[in-house]
Design an enzyme around this catalytic site. Sequence first.
Site, PDB file in Angstrom:
ATOM      1  CG  HIS A   1       5.828  -6.826   2.386  1.00  6.60           C
ATOM      2  ND1 HIS A   1       5.873  -6.661   1.019  1.00  6.60           N
ATOM      3  CD2 HIS A   1       5.254  -5.692   2.861  1.00  6.60           C
ATOM      4  CE1 HIS A   1       5.365  -5.487   0.688  1.00  6.60           C
ATOM      5  NE2 HIS A   1       5.000  -4.877   1.792  1.00  6.60           N
TER       6      HIS A   1
ATOM      7  CD  GLN B   1      -2.977  -8.096  15.211  1.00  8.55           C
ATOM      8  OE1 GLN B   1      -2.622  -7.063  15.784  1.00  8.55           O
ATOM      9  NE2 GLN B   1      -3.205  -8.138  13.914  1.00  8.55           N
TER      10      GLN B   1
ATOM     11  CG  HIS C   1      -3.017  -0.464  11.368  1.00 13.21           C
ATOM     12  ND1 HIS C   1      -3.229  -1.682  11.979  1.00 13.21           N
ATOM     13  CD2 HIS C   1      -2.024  -0.678  10.455  1.00 13.21           C
ATOM     14  CE1 HIS C   1      -2.407  -2.582  11.475  1.00 13.21           C
ATOM     15  NE2 HIS C   1      -1.670  -2.007  10.549  1.00 13.21           N
TER      16      HIS C   1
ATOM     17  CD1 TRP D   1      -4.673  -8.260   2.514  1.00  8.93           C
ATOM     18  CD2 TRP D   1      -6.553  -7.200   3.108  1.00  8.93           C
ATOM     19  NE1 TRP D   1      -5.736  -8.952   1.980  1.00  8.93           N
ATOM     20  CE2 TRP D   1      -6.906  -8.319   2.331  1.00  8.93           C
ATOM     21  CE3 TRP D   1      -7.569  -6.379   3.603  1.00  8.93           C
ATOM     22  CZ2 TRP D   1      -8.234  -8.646   2.030  1.00  8.93           C
ATOM     23  CZ3 TRP D   1      -8.891  -6.703   3.300  1.00  8.93           C
ATOM     24  CH2 TRP D   1      -9.213  -7.831   2.527  1.00  8.93           C
ATOM     25  CG  ASN D   2      -0.538  -9.051   6.657  1.00  3.17           C
ATOM     26  OD1 ASN D   2      -0.972  -9.695   5.703  1.00  3.17           O
ATOM     27  ND2 ASN D   2       0.688  -8.576   6.706  1.00  3.17           N
ATOM     28  CB  SER D   3      -4.374  -6.062  11.321  1.00  2.00           C
ATOM     29  OG  SER D   3      -3.067  -5.953  11.838  1.00  2.00           O
TER      30      SER D   3
ATOM     31  CD  GLU E   1      -2.882 -11.509  11.890  1.00  2.00           C
ATOM     32  OE1 GLU E   1      -1.781 -11.893  11.478  1.00  2.00           O
ATOM     33  OE2 GLU E   1      -3.019 -10.669  12.804  1.00  2.00           O
TER      34      GLU E   1
ATOM     35  CG  ASP F   1      -3.660  -1.414   2.201  1.00  2.00           C
ATOM     36  OD1 ASP F   1      -2.782  -0.825   2.853  1.00  2.00           O
ATOM     37  OD2 ASP F   1      -3.967  -2.596   2.426  1.00  2.00           O
ATOM     38  CD  GLN F   2      -3.089   1.721   7.497  1.00  2.00           C
ATOM     39  OE1 GLN F   2      -3.457   2.726   8.122  1.00  2.00           O
ATOM     40  NE2 GLN F   2      -1.867   1.229   7.628  1.00  2.00           N
TER      41      GLN F   2
END
Length: 496
Positions: free
Chosen positions: A32, A368, A383, A386-388, A391, A407-408
Amino acid sequence: MALAKDENHNHGEQEQGRCSHFLVVAYGIQGHINPARTLARRLARIGGCTATLSVSASGHRRMFPSHGISCDEEVSDGLISYIPFSDGKDDGSWPTDSEDRARRREANFRSLSAVVDRLAASGRPVTCMLCTLSMPVVGEVAREHRLPISVYWIQPATVLATYYHYFHGHGELIGQHGGSSSTQDQVTLPGLHPLRISDMPSFFTEKTPSELSKMLLPAFRELFEQIEQEKLIVLVNTFDALEDVALKAIQPYMDVFAVGPAVPPPLGALPQHKDASEAAQIHLFKHDEKNCMEWLDAQLERSVVYLSFGSLLAYTKRQAEEILHGLQSHGQPYLWVVRKEGRAEEVDSCLREAKADSKGMVVEWCDQQKVLSHPSVGCFVTHCGWNSTLEAVVSGVPMLAVPSWSDQPMNAYLVEEEWRVGVRAERDAEGVLTRDELASRLELLMGGSERSGQIRANAQSLKERAQEAVATHGPLERSLRSFISKSMENLDQSRK
């Protein structure tokens, strides 16, 4: 994080942004903090705007460990300010029951109200409050101070639309299918492509609701009721070229602004006049950046498998062993992130074997964004947080999606089916990614097949679209300026 003053943040000052002060409130967790900080900094760069980021005291201390243990200390990076709020415990724990949640909610209310008063007393009155996902207490504070509030949705627009329809007539239909993994069990929601039940947010389909689900699903329901009743603006961490279908699908039901991707540009991509803090991400975990980047420098272009399951997931011994043997079977160099925090001792023996492997490097954490932008990285086993995911999109790196919860699964669907920038791996009946599944999917993703080549081309194309979204005077900036104007109109309305 290096704190550096930015002398240029008022460049291009606009009348529409004058006197706007945004208080962005976020949970004090890795997933977050970074999108909230990126949004706050982007708002503060619009002429005449200022922004303050407020996270829980436990998260604030980890963000700024050199500033001691004071809960009340304000920090500035020269562009935005950081002020913590207190939940009454400030130990980073989650509520244990309904009574604990109520006590913390009351403490959060008092503390955030004091932050608003403090900013007003210092000549920096807040004109709009924003919160990440579901933080109902922020709405209570905004109403108390007669301030407009907006929601910062830090998951995909597709998930936003899915939650909306779940709470507006489709929940029973989705729930009837339970945890079905059948590709035949689909639902069509207004404006969206048909979706598998198994790709829905995990809280919808749990056969036996978890304690987390029991806490979060009612909170989301309360959030969507508030959005509907108070006509709240919703900012979404996405961009039109990424989720045009979902954004169009949700617009009839709420006032939505696409303000993503909330991923700062890599340091090397910054103009010379910009400081390094523009590219820096907040890290709540220690990492050895020097050794990690030097190891990547020694690898061939697009040869490295980068594997990280984010800041929350813990490994079982079996899962760690399966991943290690799957990576070794694939035979390419690999960089594997396994956090030390919360790691079981039985996992360490497996990691010792991995560290002894000449082809592998195991780290407790890494930057990352820097890793993904390195030319030696050929794919990202993720995984699908959403951030990953964003990116990887911004860096143009193909993904092997291994979703787990929340959400994954939906994010994995977007990666494989809608954008076609990766493939999905399936877990076994125990929820484990097996060595054979990992090795075979890596071969599909990194081999020389026509499909792998098309995936790489798609990833590169999506990277270019992301760059267009964040360009000066581009869609992101226009969207932010429109939001600022609307928020000032809402301030006038709230004070009538």
